[in-house]
Scaffold this motif. Structure first.
Motif, PDB file in Angstrom:
ATOM      1  N   UNK A 148      20.317  15.321 115.445  1.00 44.47           N
ATOM      2  CA  UNK A 148      18.860  15.419 115.445  1.00 44.47           C
ATOM      3  C   UNK A 148      18.293  14.652 114.254  1.00 44.47           C
ATOM      4  N   UNK A 149      17.149  13.997 114.465  1.00 44.77           N
ATOM      5  CA  UNK A 149      16.418  13.363 113.372  1.00 44.77           C
ATOM      6  C   UNK A 149      15.515  14.390 112.694  1.00 44.77           C
ATOM      7  N   UNK A 150      15.108  14.072 111.466  1.00 45.95           N
ATOM      8  CA  UNK A 150      14.230  14.982 110.736  1.00 45.95           C
ATOM      9  C   UNK A 150      12.908  15.185 111.475  1.00 45.95           C
ATOM     10  N   UNK A 151      12.408  14.140 112.127  1.00 43.70           N
ATOM     11  CA  UNK A 151      11.145  14.249 112.862  1.00 43.70           C
ATOM     12  C   UNK A 151      11.245  15.267 113.995  1.00 43.70           C
ATOM     13  N   UNK A 152      12.433  15.457 114.543  1.00 44.93           N
ATOM     14  CA  UNK A 152      12.607  16.445 115.601  1.00 44.93           C
ATOM     15  C   UNK A 152      12.562  17.869 115.038  1.00 44.93           C
ATOM     16  N   UNK A 153      13.075  18.039 113.821  1.00 43.32           N
ATOM     17  CA  UNK A 153      12.932  19.341 113.160  1.00 43.32           C
ATOM     18  C   UNK A 153      11.458  19.647 112.914  1.00 43.32           C
ATOM     19  N   UNK A 154      10.702  18.636 112.491  1.00 46.20           N
ATOM     20  CA  UNK A 154       9.271  18.825 112.257  1.00 46.20           C
ATOM     21  C   UNK A 154       8.536  19.145 113.559  1.00 46.20           C
ATOM     22  N   UNK A 155       8.939  18.487 114.651  1.00 42.95           N
ATOM     23  CA  UNK A 155       8.324  18.757 115.946  1.00 42.95           C
ATOM     24  C   UNK A 155       8.606  20.195 116.385  1.00 42.95           C
ATOM     25  N   UNK A 156       9.837  20.662 116.161  1.00 48.00           N
ATOM     26  CA  UNK A 156      10.182  22.052 116.486  1.00 48.00           C
ATOM     27  C   UNK A 156       9.317  23.020 115.691  1.00 48.00           C
ATOM     28  N   UNK A 157       9.160  22.758 114.398  1.00 49.96           N
ATOM     29  CA  UNK A 157       8.337  23.640 113.568  1.00 49.96           C
ATOM     30  C   UNK A 157       6.887  23.657 114.055  1.00 49.96           C
ATOM     31  N   UNK A 208      18.738   8.262 100.094  1.00 49.25           N
ATOM     32  CA  UNK A 208      19.609   8.515  98.960  1.00 49.25           C
ATOM     33  C   UNK A 208      20.574   9.648  99.290  1.00 49.25           C
ATOM     34  N   UNK A 209      21.871   9.496  98.993  1.00 50.01           N
ATOM     35  CA  UNK A 209      22.858  10.521  99.371  1.00 50.01           C
ATOM     36  C   UNK A 209      22.542  11.909  98.821  1.00 50.01           C
ATOM     37  N   UNK A 210      22.107  11.988  97.549  1.00 51.45           N
ATOM     38  CA  UNK A 210      21.792  13.299  96.976  1.00 51.45           C
ATOM     39  C   UNK A 210      20.602  13.936  97.676  1.00 51.45           C
ATOM     40  N   UNK A 211      19.581  13.123  97.961  1.00 54.71           N
ATOM     41  CA  UNK A 211      18.414  13.648  98.658  1.00 54.71           C
ATOM     42  C   UNK A 211      18.777  14.096 100.072  1.00 54.71           C
ATOM     43  N   UNK A 212      19.568  13.292 100.758  1.00 56.86           N
ATOM     44  CA  UNK A 212      19.967  13.639 102.128  1.00 56.86           C
ATOM     45  C   UNK A 212      20.739  14.949 102.152  1.00 56.86           C
ATOM     46  N   UNK A 213      21.607  15.163 101.150  1.00 60.30           N
ATOM     47  CA  UNK A 213      22.365  16.405 101.094  1.00 60.30           C
ATOM     48  C   UNK A 213      21.436  17.596 100.845  1.00 60.30           C
ATOM     49  N   UNK A 214      20.457  17.431  99.964  1.00 63.19           N
ATOM     50  CA  UNK A 214      19.486  18.496  99.728  1.00 63.19           C
ATOM     51  C   UNK A 214      18.714  18.797 101.009  1.00 63.19           C
ATOM     52  N   UNK A 215      18.318  17.741 101.703  1.00 58.86           N
ATOM     53  CA  UNK A 215      17.572  17.925 102.946  1.00 58.86           C
ATOM     54  C   UNK A 215      18.436  18.599 104.007  1.00 58.86           C
ATOM     55  N   UNK A 216      19.700  18.228 104.079  1.00 60.57           N
ATOM     56  CA  UNK A 216      20.599  18.870 105.047  1.00 60.57           C
ATOM     57  C   UNK A 216      20.642  20.377 104.823  1.00 60.57           C
ATOM     58  N   UNK A 217      20.771  20.796 103.562  1.00 59.21           N
ATOM     59  CA  UNK A 217      20.778  22.226 103.275  1.00 59.21           C
ATOM     60  C   UNK A 217      19.473  22.895 103.653  1.00 59.21           C
ATOM     61  N   UNK A 218      18.346  22.210 103.399  1.00 58.49           N
ATOM     62  CA  UNK A 218      17.053  22.783 103.772  1.00 58.49           C
ATOM     63  C   UNK A 218      16.890  22.929 105.277  1.00 58.49           C
TER      64      UNK A 218
END
Length: 452
Positions: free
Chosen positions: A110-119, A149-159
């Motif tokens: 899933x893309x991040x935009x799909x998570x936003x659409x679900x919300x 950025x890898x660190x940002x992507x990892x933070x976003x994955x956890x969120x």
């Protein structure tokens, strides 16, 4: 220590504030869901609530966002773009017998935009519930905000994983059909959610603002709750800014200890008897300076839990605004009914209480005939009956909204107390551990100096 005292003060305010404890008046009542919901929510009624309140998807399914992957493709305007997709892994929550093999997980991207659409879909469809978005928008400024950025992507994955777990643990949201398909169907999900027409039900911001300023009899409970959330939002925002400043200074203090290591190492080169001790002390200082990165990463984990409730304050205020809009519609329906009843009374008695166009035309052109009056009376009777039904419907909707919203606010309050208590305790333990490591480093340095 200053930050720990600040956190302790915040925790006391959160757990002792009357904003939620005093105002949640509908605890224990069993809510019923409004009929305007879409997807599986449209199928809910009072008979299903008891069943749904006893179960959630998280009891049946394990959900994880296990990894992220960078991809390149064309967007909607046929331009090349680079984006990140996240792998969602689900498997039945079954107890695996000893020596057995766990069930093979189902996976999809899933893309991040799909998570936003679900919300957005959940926010509009379940407007009486508290729905928090993915907690991955704010980062400490030492970290990159680049979404590749890898660190940002990892933070976003956890969120994103935490967002899915929150929804899956909710007794109502977890049973939504669209949410289930989000976890299980990779293709066709976006089209399915758009087919629900949820976007047509979104209230405009201008309409919500109009309701906020024109409601004559706002519910004091929601008003107090909104004020509490404003104050909570301010306190948490200030706390996060203080923590960021403390993190800056702490980062500098630890890195400066690296200078101790460099100086001791250089000093050891010109000494014979003291050389080994100075070299060892310098090594301890270097290790101490390098440990700050892991410490700040752990701090970010606890800060993220506070940020989540920063977003929850927005969710609570959104529910309050929706209640104002429903209350405003109820007041407008009641006002329209009162006006029609006044028209009927004036027509029946032949008197006009206030200056009006009708009164002027009657004086200029004479009174209406009996047939015209009876026809208008019949039309008004029909209109009054429809108005009474509309007021009754709006009143029922408002009562159902209040019951359901307060039920979810009670759940939110209990979860908030539990989460913040755990976060504060864990943060205190981390600070104590950090101080002990600092003491250990200097104790080791002292032993090195004693051996010189």
């Amino acid at each position: 220590m200053l930050l720990f005292l600040f956190l302790s003060h915040l925790f006391y305010d959160l757990t002792s504030s009357p904003g939620l404890r005093h105002k949640c008046a509908c605890a224990g009542q069993r809510p019923s869901l409004p009929a305007q919901l879409t997807g599986a929510a449209a199928k809910d009624d009072g008979r299903l609530w008891e069943q749904r309140s006893r179960t959630n998807l998280l009891r049946k399914m394990e959900i994880n966002v296990v990894e992220a992957e960078k991809r390149t493709g064309k967007n909607t305007v046929n331009m090349q773009e680079t984006y990140t997709v996240y792998l969602i892994e689900t498997r039945p929550a079954e107890t695996v017998p000893e020596g057995g093999t766990p069930a093979t997980p189902d996976t999809l991207w899933r893309r991040y935009s799909e998570f936003e659409l679900l919300r957005t879909y959940l926010l509009i469809s379940y407007y009486m519930l508290l729905i928090c978005g993915p907690n991955c928008k704010f980062v400490w400024h030492k970290l990159s905000a680049d979404n590749l950025d890898p660190d940002f992507v990892e933070r976003r994955r956890g969120g994103l994983e935490n967002f899915l777990l929150r929804v899956a643990s909710h007794s109502v949201l977890s049973n939504d059909e669209i949410f289930f398909h989000f976890l299980t169907e990779e293709k066709g999900w976006r089209e399915r959610v758009l087919e629900t027409g949820f976007q047509d039900k979104a209230d405009s911001r201008l309409k919500s603002l109009s309701a906020m300023f024109r409601v004559k009899n706002p519910d004091k409970r929601f008003t107090a709750l909104k004020h509490y959330c404003d104050e909570l939002n301010t306190v948490i925002s200030q706390l996060l800014r203080v923590r960021a400043r403390v993190a800056d200074r702490l980062y500098g203090v630890y890195k400066v200890h690296g200078n101790y290591g460099r100086v001791f190492s250089e000093w050891s080169a010109i000494e014979k008897e003291m050389g080994d001790g100075l070299q060892s002390a310098g090594h301890h200082m270097d290790t101490y300076a390098a440990s700050i990165d892991d410490i700040l990463e752990e701090e970010e984990h606890y800060a993220d839990q506070l940020k989540e409730y920063l977003f929850y304050t927005d969710a609570v205020r959104s529910v309050c605004r929706k209640h104002e809009l429903i209350q405003y519609e109820l007041e407008m329906a009641a006002q329209d009914l009162t006006h029609k009843k006044q028209q009927k009374e004036e027509l029946a008695t032949g008197t006009v209480r206030v200056f009006s166009l009708k009164g002027m035309t009657s004086k200029l052109f004479g009174q209406e005939s009996q047939e015209q009056r009876e026809s208008r009376l019949a039309a008004l009777e029909q209109s009054i009956q429809e108005g009474e039904e509309a007021v009754k419907e709006k009143n029922t909707e408002c009562q159902e909204f209040v019951r359901t919203a307060w039920e979810d606010i009670e759940r939110f309050k209990e979860q908030k107390d539990k989460d913040l208590r755990e976060a504060l305790i864990s943060y205190a333990i981390m600070q104590i551990s950090m101080c002990k490591k600092g003491i250990q480093v200097w104790s080791n340095a002292k032993e090195c100096f004693n051996k010189m």
